[in-house]
Scaffold this active site. Structure first.
Site, PDB file in Angstrom:
ATOM      1  CB  CYS A   1      -3.827   2.363  -2.001  1.00  0.00           C
ATOM      2  SG  CYS A   1      -3.035   1.485  -0.188  1.00  0.00           S
TER       3      CYS A   1
ATOM      4  CE1 TYR B   1      -7.338  -1.471  -6.065  1.00  0.00           C
ATOM      5  CE2 TYR B   1      -8.427  -3.936  -6.010  1.00  0.00           C
ATOM      6  CZ  TYR B   1      -7.274  -3.072  -5.818  1.00  0.00           C
ATOM      7  OH  TYR B   1      -6.350  -3.569  -4.843  1.00  0.00           O
TER       8      TYR B   1
ATOM      9  CD  GLU C   1     -27.941  20.013  -1.819  1.00  0.00           C
ATOM     10  OE1 GLU C   1     -28.983  20.447  -1.206  1.00  0.00           O
ATOM     11  OE2 GLU C   1     -27.251  21.027  -2.388  1.00  0.00           O
TER      12      GLU C   1
ATOM     13  CE  LYS D   1      -4.805   2.724  -6.485  1.00  0.00           C
ATOM     14  NZ  LYS D   1      -5.396   1.368  -6.194  1.00  0.00           N
TER      15      LYS D   1
ATOM     16  CG  HIS E   1     -28.261  24.164  -1.155  1.00  0.00           C
ATOM     17  ND1 HIS E   1     -28.270  23.469  -2.056  1.00  0.00           N
ATOM     18  CD2 HIS E   1     -28.294  25.602  -1.439  1.00  0.00           C
ATOM     19  CE1 HIS E   1     -28.754  24.291  -3.268  1.00  0.00           C
ATOM     20  NE2 HIS E   1     -28.605  25.541  -2.824  1.00  0.00           N
TER      21      HIS E   1
ATOM     22  CB  CYS F   1      -0.825  -0.021   1.211  1.00  0.00           C
ATOM     23  SG  CYS F   1      -1.800   1.492   1.467  1.00  0.00           S
TER      24      CYS F   1
ATOM     25  CD  GLU G   1      -8.112   2.384  -8.386  1.00  0.00           C
ATOM     26  OE1 GLU G   1      -8.759   2.642  -7.239  1.00  0.00           O
ATOM     27  OE2 GLU G   1      -6.946   1.621  -8.272  1.00  0.00           O
TER      28      GLU G   1
END
Length: 446
Positions: free
Chosen positions: A46, A176, A440, A49, A435, A41, A180
């Site tokens: 990760c 993935y 939301e 990346k 908002h 990782c 990616e």
């Protein structure tokens, strides 16, 4: 007396957490790492990346800047600058992880270790070390096909070290990692061809979101070759690659990246010799307390092939240390684990997909919001986001949340708490919207 209370093989996310926490409880701990402290990782997964993903986002951000009043006279990307800065950050993190272990009095062996008995390991230097408990945390390694010329291809391990940006890159896989890197290299200006042996990508994610990512990727110009296989990779004198295919026409490329899965990294660790039970793909079979068939040997993380995610490995390392050295036994809960694909745009999900919910629960309601983010509207970008709630019709409990759009993973981390906490649709309806935000939309679906 053994040399150590605990000997850990592999200084990745799970191994480092187990070592640090066990040592904090007072255990005498040693850890062996043959490559770099930090594991997949931190070193070649990760973290670097995600830094490339950040870099890739600037391609669209700079294009959009003009509509927000910014004059960007020249847009030029330098792969070497980003690559070197990412590698420097990886080096810093490796030092930080090493310092963390050292500060907790964990003995670090920067060499390979193999298991020689229920309570013994041998280091590459030839030294024999004994321990009351041995923890295997060696992670997983990329899978490469057995084809002619595969030595000319790369995996996600080597992609961060490329000398120059490929003008044409072939990415093999449908998971993935493949998607990616397809988004990353496309944003950097490479022509991307994604090759998959089936016509299904991202099979564990909600199909409606996957379809949306496919539509966006195709519009951007990423080329997909489905039901196709690479038969041979030939390197020419000028350094380019000729890719021989079955299922589609051959083509030329500057780089071929295989992202076709990862197998547990157990080869040559000596586990079979000491009767540790192994499963398919070389995974180590463990019980709910991370114990193998040999009572003094344990395993956590990708090497068990349960859930190959960094936060899961960390949870397993923590549970191991708490259970065996902290006198606080507990097991990892594998339900409702959130996950994300850092594609362009990113998608994320937690809980049951719509198809999984219909199969498991029968009566299901879905609520969706299909919209253009405010930033995209002003920028003139037609890319649309899609948020989806999957609800058990009988109990009104939200059993899944799935999103594709800007910052979807960041938003989903908080939303995952609602699924884990078994909140109902009415709880979302009763929450006042914040908002103006994209998030939301989660409380406005009716």
């Amino acid at each position: 007396m053994a040399d150590f209370d605990l000997f850990v093989i592999g200084a990745g996310s799970g191994g480092v957490r187990a070592s640090r926490v066990s040592a904090a409880y007072g255990a005498r701990v040693a850890i062996a790492e043959e490559y770099k402290v930090g594991g997949t990782c931190v070193i070649r997964g990760c973290v670097p990346k995600k830094l490339l993903v950040y870099g890739a986002h600037f391609a669209e951000d700079l294009d959009d800047a003009a509509m927000f009043g910014w004059d960007v006279p020249q847009k030029r990307f330098d792969w070497q600058v980003l690559r070197d800065n990412v590698l420097a950050e990886v080096g810093r993190l490796e030092g930080a992880y090493t310092e963390t272990l050292t500060n907790h009095d964990v003995t670090i062996f920067h060499e390979r270790a193999v298991v020689t008995g229920p309570n013994s390991v041998r280091l590459a230097s030839g030294r024999e070390v004994t321990a009351d408990k041995i923890l295997i945390a060696t992670g997983a390694t990329p899978v490469l096909p057995n084809i002619e010329g595969v030595e000319h291809a790369i995996t996600s391990n080597e992609v961060f070290l490329l000398e120059k940006l490929p003008k044409r890159i072939v990415i093999v896989g449908g998971g993935y990692i493949a998607n990616e890197f397809a988004g990353i290299f496309h944003q950097f200006g490479s022509h991307v061809t994604l090759v998959n042996r089936t016509d299904v990508i991202l099979r564990h994610y909600d199909q409606q979101l996957v379809d949306r990512l496919m539509q966006i990727s195709l519009r951007k110009g990423i080329d997909f070759k489905f039901n196709a296989l690479i038969e041979r990779v030939e390197k020419r004198d000028d350094g380019t690659l000729h890719v021989s295919m079955s299922g589609c026409d051959d083509f030329d490329a500057d780089a071929v990246l295989f992202a076709t899965g990862r197998h547990p990294h157990t080869s040559g660790l000596g586990l079979e010799d000491v009767a540790v039970k192994m499963g398919d793909n070389g995974r180590i079979v463990v019980d709910d307390d991370n114990r193998t068939s040999v009572p003094s040997i344990f395993a956590v993380g990708d090497v068990t092939d349960r859930v190959q995610l960094t936060p899961v490995a960390i949870r397993e390392g923590q549970a191991f240390a708490d259970t065996y050295f902290g006198k606080k036994p507990h097991k990892v809960d594998y339900n409702c684990i959130p996950s994300a694909v850092f594609s362009h745009p990113p998608l994320a999900g937690v809980g049951l997909t719509e198809s999984q919910a219909r199969e498991k629960l029968g009566q299901v309601k879905t609520y969706t919001s299909d919209f253009r983010a405010m930033k995209n509207v002003l920028a003139g970008r037609n890319e649309r986001s899609l948020y989806k709630l999957v609800v058990d019709e009988l109990t009104e409990r939200i059993v899944g949340i799935h999103m594709i759009g800007p910052d979807a993973p960041e938003i989903l981390q908080a939303a995952a708490i609602a699924v884990k906490g078994q909140l109902k649709k009415s709880d979302f309806d009763a929450t006042v919207a914040l908002h103006p935000t994209m998030a939301e939309e989660l409380v406005l679906m009716r």
